[in-house]
Write a protein that holds these residues in place. Sequence first.
Motif, PDB file in Angstrom:
ATOM      1  N   ASP A  70      55.316 -23.059  22.322  1.00 45.00           N
ATOM      2  CA  ASP A  70      54.259 -22.055  22.516  1.00 45.00           C
ATOM      3  C   ASP A  70      54.830 -20.638  22.449  1.00 45.00           C
ATOM      4  OD1 ASP A  70      52.437 -24.071  22.794  1.00 45.00           O
ATOM      5  OD2 ASP A  70      52.319 -23.961  24.978  1.00 45.00           O
ATOM      6  N   CYS A 108      58.052 -29.995  15.096  1.00 46.50           N
ATOM      7  CA  CYS A 108      56.953 -30.555  14.308  1.00 46.50           C
ATOM      8  C   CYS A 108      56.804 -32.051  14.579  1.00 46.50           C
ATOM      9  CB  CYS A 108      57.213 -30.321  12.822  1.00 46.50           C
ATOM     10  SG  CYS A 108      55.850 -30.830  11.749  1.00 46.50           S
ATOM     11  N   CYS A 115      48.454 -36.028  10.614  1.00 43.34           N
ATOM     12  CA  CYS A 115      47.951 -35.423  11.855  1.00 43.34           C
ATOM     13  C   CYS A 115      46.526 -34.898  11.644  1.00 43.34           C
ATOM     14  CB  CYS A 115      48.874 -34.292  12.296  1.00 43.34           C
ATOM     15  SG  CYS A 115      48.378 -33.502  13.833  1.00 43.34           S
ATOM     16  N   TYR A 221      55.258 -27.362  10.344  1.00 47.77           N
ATOM     17  CA  TYR A 221      54.836 -27.322  11.754  1.00 47.77           C
ATOM     18  C   TYR A 221      53.321 -27.234  11.806  1.00 47.77           C
ATOM     19  CZ  TYR A 221      54.163 -25.944  16.595  1.00 47.77           C
ATOM     20  OH  TYR A 221      53.743 -25.912  17.903  1.00 47.77           O
ATOM     21  N   ASP A 223      49.993 -27.277  14.982  1.00 45.61           N
ATOM     22  CA  ASP A 223      49.440 -27.510  16.317  1.00 45.61           C
ATOM     23  C   ASP A 223      47.997 -27.022  16.325  1.00 45.61           C
ATOM     24  OD1 ASP A 223      49.510 -24.736  16.588  1.00 45.61           O
ATOM     25  OD2 ASP A 223      51.188 -24.721  18.000  1.00 45.61           O
ATOM     26  N   GLU A 224      47.441 -26.823  17.514  1.00 46.02           N
ATOM     27  CA  GLU A 224      46.042 -26.404  17.607  1.00 46.02           C
ATOM     28  C   GLU A 224      45.820 -24.967  17.149  1.00 46.02           C
ATOM     29  OE1 GLU A 224      47.825 -27.623  20.013  1.00 46.02           O
ATOM     30  OE2 GLU A 224      46.923 -29.526  20.644  1.00 46.02           O
TER      31      GLU A 224
END
Length: 242
Positions: A70, A108, A115, A221, A223-224
């Motif tokens: 993060d 990742c 994903c 990589y 994510d959200e």
Amino acid sequence: MATVATSSSSSSANIAFAKYPPPFAPARTFPQTLRIPIRHRRRPTSTAGRVYASASAVTPAPTPAATKPDDLVEKILSKVVQTDRGVLLTKDEHQKVADVANELQSFCVDEPVKCPLIFGEWDVLYCSNPTSPGGGYRSAVGRIFFKTKEMMQAVEAPDIVRNRVSFSLFGFVDGEVSLKGKLTALDEKWIQVVFEAPELKVGGFEFSYGGESEVKLQITYIDEKIRLGKGSRGSLFVFQRT
């Protein structure tokens, strides 16, 4: 007469014993406390050879906290926002973006192509080669006439990719160019997208031009919040979810 003789004999015996004291009797009397004189040696005044112990506590150096993904996401976003998608960055600043991207790559997921986070609408926030997304519209000459307003990519299940670049021609005529493509997974990290001919809209006019095009992209990589990709020629992309 008998009594006198006995007394005289007894006195003689006492005198004899007095001359020779009994063997168990102490010959002389010693004092109860024995005093032994002690000589005190003076300590040397020289400090040579002395070892001094420090009373101060030694504080160990703090262990650096482990970097979290993060934190790296926020770091890379802070380096690419408001840079005209990388156009305004220097060579050294591009390298700093690449360094953070390399750190994020270690976080990742194993198979990013599978994903579900890959689907959604993404803002093309940065590219290390500013002319790569948008083609001629983002070249040094193209940016004089076409001011980019938005650069978006939508990935729709199961295998549709839509790219759209909106711009302002000469600052007062709005337009956009869009492409629709089919996504194919090459392995667990690489994808290939084959795009149809682009469609151009300027003012009230709309037409297609050119032909098919193809791109390959490695997802490094996801994510959200963001997605990172690297093109087959090494260009680094930063996508931010909208």
